[in-house]
Design a protein around this motif. Structure first.
Motif, PDB file in Angstrom:
ATOM      1  N   ARG A  87     -41.243 -69.299   6.586  1.00 10.40           N
ATOM      2  CA  ARG A  87     -42.092 -68.568   7.531  1.00 10.40           C
ATOM      3  C   ARG A  87     -43.255 -69.446   7.972  1.00 10.40           C
ATOM      4  O   ARG A  87     -43.806 -70.220   7.179  1.00 10.40           O
ATOM      5  CB  ARG A  87     -42.563 -67.235   6.944  1.00 10.40           C
ATOM      6  N   GLY A  88     -43.643 -69.275   9.220  1.00 12.54           N
ATOM      7  CA  GLY A  88     -44.675 -70.149   9.792  1.00 12.54           C
ATOM      8  C   GLY A  88     -46.018 -70.028   9.088  1.00 12.54           C
ATOM      9  O   GLY A  88     -46.783 -70.983   9.020  1.00 12.54           O
ATOM     10  N   GLU A  89     -46.306 -68.831   8.569  1.00 13.70           N
ATOM     11  CA  GLU A  89     -47.609 -68.606   7.942  1.00 13.70           C
ATOM     12  C   GLU A  89     -47.778 -69.393   6.648  1.00 13.70           C
ATOM     13  O   GLU A  89     -48.898 -69.633   6.206  1.00 13.70           O
ATOM     14  CB  GLU A  89     -47.808 -67.113   7.647  1.00 13.70           C
ATOM     15  N   CYS A  94     -36.885 -62.501  11.396  1.00 16.36           N
ATOM     16  CA  CYS A  94     -36.146 -63.733  11.101  1.00 16.36           C
ATOM     17  C   CYS A  94     -35.792 -63.873   9.634  1.00 16.36           C
ATOM     18  O   CYS A  94     -35.129 -64.839   9.237  1.00 16.36           O
ATOM     19  CB  CYS A  94     -36.910 -64.953  11.611  1.00 16.36           C
ATOM     20  N   ARG A 114     -39.391 -74.493  10.430  1.00 14.15           N
ATOM     21  CA  ARG A 114     -40.486 -73.537  10.356  1.00 14.15           C
ATOM     22  C   ARG A 114     -40.309 -72.374  11.311  1.00 14.15           C
ATOM     23  O   ARG A 114     -40.079 -72.569  12.510  1.00 14.15           O
ATOM     24  CB  ARG A 114     -41.814 -74.229  10.706  1.00 14.15           C
ATOM     25  N   GLY A 115     -40.430 -71.151  10.780  1.00 14.49           N
ATOM     26  CA  GLY A 115     -40.499 -69.981  11.649  1.00 14.49           C
ATOM     27  C   GLY A 115     -41.892 -69.904  12.269  1.00 14.49           C
ATOM     28  O   GLY A 115     -42.727 -70.784  12.061  1.00 14.49           O
ATOM     29  N   ALA A 116     -42.136 -68.844  13.042  1.00 11.39           N
ATOM     30  CA  ALA A 116     -43.437 -68.741  13.712  1.00 11.39           C
ATOM     31  C   ALA A 116     -43.905 -67.301  13.845  1.00 11.39           C
ATOM     32  O   ALA A 116     -44.385 -66.896  14.898  1.00 11.39           O
ATOM     33  CB  ALA A 116     -43.374 -69.438  15.073  1.00 11.39           C
ATOM     34  N   GLY A 117     -43.768 -66.520  12.769  1.00 10.94           N
ATOM     35  CA  GLY A 117     -44.418 -65.223  12.760  1.00 10.94           C
ATOM     36  C   GLY A 117     -43.534 -64.009  12.972  1.00 10.94           C
ATOM     37  O   GLY A 117     -44.046 -62.946  13.287  1.00 10.94           O
ATOM     38  N   ALA A 118     -42.237 -64.120  12.790  1.00  9.58           N
ATOM     39  CA  ALA A 118     -41.352 -62.975  13.032  1.00  9.58           C
ATOM     40  C   ALA A 118     -40.690 -62.504  11.743  1.00  9.58           C
ATOM     41  O   ALA A 118     -39.856 -63.191  11.168  1.00  9.58           O
ATOM     42  CB  ALA A 118     -40.281 -63.342  14.058  1.00  9.58           C
TER      43      ALA A 118
END
Lengths: 426, 168
Positions: A123-125, A170, A163-167
């Motif tokens: 996850r992006g966080e 996902c 990297r994800g970006a906040g979803a």
């Protein structure tokens, strides 16, 4: 009550560094691994009874066995490090405190399934966690545990962090694949299942970080040793997260099968400041709430949870004390799921927004009994009518709050119009 | 269209700097399709500039060999990509479940009262920006606040005051 299988190295100084990790056994399973047939590795994992630790609890070895044989397509492993289910905070400890355990687990899985390209979807966080993970991967490459010849054996493996970006969506396995492919995280219809047609249309296994990190222990000690922990149908250990109104919130590794009330009392120090217990969320925000009476005989395993019409989920336990306003809690949860809806299915995209408006109306004192009934009815008309289960992740818990704490919703409902009219006439 | 989805043109051409360029070339070899580079490219852009401008969307599309609309879809679907500049100090407060149970609202109210910060906005002097975000995975140390990517756990108003003072 606590055990140290997954968390064995968590309190060892610098155990994230490869030289220290190796002193404590990191990569020591590879010799044994490469002496086994890949199918034997899958059998061992099947026999261990290891179930997916992301929330669905699907048997890991069984999932691997769904991969078709003899297809002329590459096989992929994607490791699900999206960890976004509210109340869940476990995988990031592995990423930061023992990343080499995860990497070794990835090697084991990839050898078993014949995969040479693995992606870790994080996850992006998780910014600091991503850096720690990448550092460990770089160390593994430098020492030859990843790359052309893993551990000196004739096995090539590349591991790439995506990297994800906040979803939140996902974390759903097919949305995760869509995201790696460069698209919006909108889940796919199943079938086809990823094991047959997954990443880039190829056979793909998606497993949670903790599931993969459980593999080194199973390879080293065998399936029977793993089954010493937990229960018959729910073997092993889990990194439980306990949060909310408790005196000692935190992450605790426990064998499966312990009574939830005992764990809250003895491990997490009991309800915060000695207040009265109102309810327990047993395994993440998507799991139906349990009243104190119901929780008396609830144990932390898949079977007991199912019998109580809730779910083991991600093992994220949230304790609610007497001060909690259940209606406001429901608002908080619906807002989460509505935000996180990917938008492709009308019942979820529109329905969750509608549920939010209704609960806000109730909270503002403008609701009627009919609104409470409508909120309840919507739970039955959204679930099961969408491509993925995000909608159910909202309606299942909301249904449980409405059914078990209905009086709190009705307390917000304005007095009936008839009594107001009678007063005016009098 | 909501504000957060609106693209801003800087009027200047955009390109990856040397570091980002090298990282792009390293990563592109790891995927069988170039489209997989959309999310990584958006991250590279945001690392370099702090936000993603209209020119960057076009640049990424050209570099990958895909449609600008597909890059834009991803840039707007995923909430962490900033299509506008954020404050120098970007504060994210978790609003979900355990953080809500353990006092996130006091922190949000304090920031509104003391610094005039409203979630979703950048302060007029460009110093601060604030977002209420969904579960950050630190529920056992709630309430949690993320400032410029760093996690700060077991927060309360006093600890936040101290933290912001050190960042001045």
């Amino acid at each position: 009550m606590e055990v140290k299988i997954l968390s064995a190295k968590f309190d060892i100084k610098d155990a994230h560094k490869i030289e220290v990790a190796k002193q404590h056994g990191a990569y020591s399973r590879l010799e044994k691994l490469f002496s086994m047939e890949p199918s034997a590795v899958t059998e061992e994992v099947k026999n261990s009874g290891l179930r997916g630790r992301g929330g669905a609890g699907f048997p890991a070895g069984l999932k691997w066995s769904f991969l078709p044989k003899g297809l002329d397509k590459p096989v992929y492993l994607t490791v699900n490090s999206d960890e976004s289910e509210p109340a869940t905070f476990k995988d990031r400890f592995i990423l930061v405190r023992d990343p080499h355990l995860l990497i070794e687990g990835i090697i084991i899985c990839c050898y078993a399934i014949g995969c040479h390209n693995s992606y870790i979807y994080i996850r992006g966080e998780y910014t600091t966690q991503c850096k720690a993970l990448q550092k460990a991967i770089d160390e593994a490459y430098a020492e030859g545990y990843l790359g052309e010849k893993v551990g000196g054996h004739d096995f090539k493996l590349d591991v790439t962090v995506h990297r994800g970006a906040g979803a939140y969506i996902c974390g759903e396995e097919t949305a995760l694949l869509e995201s790696i492919e460069g698209k919006k995280g909108q889940p796919r219809s199943k079938p086809p299942f990823p094991a047959v047609e997954g990443l880039y249309g190829c056979p793909t296994i998606i497993n949670n970080v903790q599931t993969i990190a459980s593999l080194p222990y199973i390879i080293e000690n065998g399936a029977d040793a793993y089954k010493q922990y937990g229960t018959d149908k729910s073997p092993g250990t889990h990194l439980f997260g306990i949060s909310g109104h408790v005196n000692k919130p935190g992450m605790y590794e426990l064998p499966l099968g312990l009574p939830i009330v005992e764990v809250i009392e003895k491990v997490a120090g009991g309800v915060l400041n000695g207040k009265k217990l109102k309810g327990i969320i047993p395994g993440g925000s998507s799991t139906p709430v349990q009243t104190p009476e119901e929780a008396q005989d609830l144990t932390l395993d898949y079977e007991s949870m199912a019998a109580h019409k809730t779910m083991f989920g991600s093992g994220g336990i949230v304790v609610l004390d007497e001060t909690v306003d259940i209606v406001k809690l429901v608002e908080n949860l619906i807002e989460f799921y509505h935000h996180e809806s990917c938008g492709q299915c009308t019942p979820c995209r529109e329905g969750l927004g509608w549920m939010l408006k209704i609960v806000k109306k109730i909270l503002h004192g403008e609701g009627t009994v009919a609104d409470v009934d409508l909120l309840r009815e919507l739970c039955d008309n959204i679930e099961g009518k969408t491509v993925c289960v995000l909608s159910a992740a909202c309606t299942m818990p909301v249904r449980s709050y409405l059914d078990k704490f209905r009086h709190e919703f009705e307390a917000y409902v304005k007095k009936e119009a008839s009594s107001g009219a009678a007063q005016k006439q009098g | 269209m909501s504000n957060r989805a609106k693209l801003i043109a800087t009027g200047k051409p955009f390109a990856f700097d040397q570091e980002r360029d090298a990282e792009f070339e390293r990563l592109v070899k790891r995927y069988p399709t170039r489209e997989s580079m959309i999310l990584p490219s958006l991250w590279l852009t945001q690392e370099q500039e702090g936000w993603i401008c209209a020119e960057a969307i076009e640049y990424i599309a050209d570099r990958i060999g895909t449609f600008a609309s597909q890059v834009y879809e991803c840039a707007t679907f995923y909430t962490m990509y900033n299509l506008h500049p954020m404050g120098k100090i970007h504060i994210c407060i978790c609003r979900t479940l355990s953080c809500w149970l353990r006092g996130k609202q006091e922190i949000v109210d304090y920031l509104k009262g003391e610094l005039g910060l409203v979630p979703g906005e950048v302060s007029p002097d460009g110093k601060y920006s604030l977002e209420e975000v969904e579960c950050l995975g630190h529920c056992g140390s709630a309430p949690v606040v993320q400032v410029n990517g760093e996690f700060h756990e077991n927060m309360d108003v006093d600890k936040l005051k101290t933290l912001l003072a050190t960042l001045k």
